[in-house]
Design an enzyme around this catalytic site. Structure first.
Site, PDB file in Angstrom:
ATOM      1  N   TYR A  63      -2.556  -0.506  10.253  1.00  0.00           N
ATOM      2  CA  TYR A  63      -2.707  -1.055   9.078  1.00  0.00           C
ATOM      3  C   TYR A  63      -1.263  -0.474   8.274  1.00  0.00           C
ATOM      4  CZ  TYR A  63      -4.163  -0.955   4.017  1.00  0.00           C
ATOM      5  OH  TYR A  63      -4.132  -1.127   2.699  1.00  0.00           O
TER       6      TYR A  63
ATOM      7  N   SER B 250       0.820  -0.937  -0.144  1.00  0.00           N
ATOM      8  CA  SER B 250       0.124   0.093   0.289  1.00  0.00           C
ATOM      9  C   SER B 250       0.884   1.196   0.011  1.00  0.00           C
ATOM     10  CB  SER B 250      -0.947   0.014   1.044  1.00  0.00           C
ATOM     11  OG  SER B 250      -1.501   1.433   1.550  1.00  0.00           O
TER      12      SER B 250
END
Length: 254
Positions: A151, A138
């Site tokens: 995250y 990501s």
């Protein structure tokens, strides 16, 4: 690298970005697409088969948080069926900083364990043929969304782990790279929780920024696979595909 007649295992190939990427993959005339996912989706599997009937699409239920021994057992079944596997795509991920342990287990530990298990079959030191690993990270692995630090931290770990795999390629015969999507319109980002509720409206605020569609992301995802650059850190943001140049601040000297 041409994907024609290749055998590909795709972990979490039925999710938002995952399903659109699977659609693009079968258009490339793979020999086999093996999808490992926690939840079965017969309609999606049927759709993938219909897109290109020449590609054999197979589904196995798989939770990346199982012990490595369970993953190895499943891979034995797959390798016995296919004989060879060319590419592993590790795509499982959750975005919910309420679930600290599960976020780390799915986004990082599960990815590491799946990779470790397939090395039993690929590692050239064990007589294996080598292989290619594509790990989904990501853009938060570059610069965190600070309201979801769990995250973001898990994705930074994926980038570092994959970069290490790439440097180990001369030893193992296994190459690796990451694809790192930016904010993409999927169910993953429509509603999620910030760490300790530091920002209750984090999902809404995030979607106020420019986004890309999962289809745009999927098209660039497959382009990155076809480019097949060991050690690449790909930025898939706003419908573009760009390599990231990682700044080295320290060298172990080993």
């Amino acid at each position: 690298m041409s994907l024609t007649n290749k055998n590909v295992i795709f972990v979490a190939g039925l999710g938002g970005i995952g399903l659109d990427t699977s659609r693009e993959l079968v258009k490339r005339d793979l020999k086999n697409l093996v999808i490992l996912d926690r939840i079965d989706n017969p309609a999606a599997i049927a759709e993938l088969k219909a897109i290109n009937p020449k590609v054999t699409v197979t589904f196995y239920p798989y939770d990346v948080t199982v012990p490595i021994s369970e993953t190895t057992k499943l891979l034995k079944t797959i390798f016995a069926q296919l004989k060879t596997v060319d590419v592993l795509i590790n795509g499982a991920g959750i975005l919910d900083d309420y679930q600290i342990e599960r976020t780390i287990a799915v986004n990082y530990t599960g990815l590491v364990n799946t990779t470790t298990a397939i090395l039993d079959f690929w590692d050239k030191r064990k007589g294996g043929p080598g292989g290619i690993i594509c790990n989904i990270g990501s853009v938060t692995g570059f610069n965190a969304i600070y309201q979801v630090p769990v995250y973001s931290g898990s994705k930074a770990a994926v980038v570092n782990f994959t970069s290490s795999l790439a440097k180990l390629a001369p030893i193992t015969g296994v190459t690796a790279y990451t694809v790192n999507p930016g904010i993409t319109k999927t169910t993953l980002v429509h509603k999620f929780n910030s760490w300790l509720d530091v920002e209750p409206n984090v999902a809404e605020k995030l979607l106020e920024h420019p986004t890309q569609t999962s289809q745009q992301c999927a098209e660039n995802f497959v382009k990155a696979i076809e480019l097949n650059k060991n050690g690449a850190i790909w930025n898939l943001d706003l419908g573009t595909l760009e390599p990231i140049t990682w700044t080295q601040h320290w060298d172990s000297g080993i």
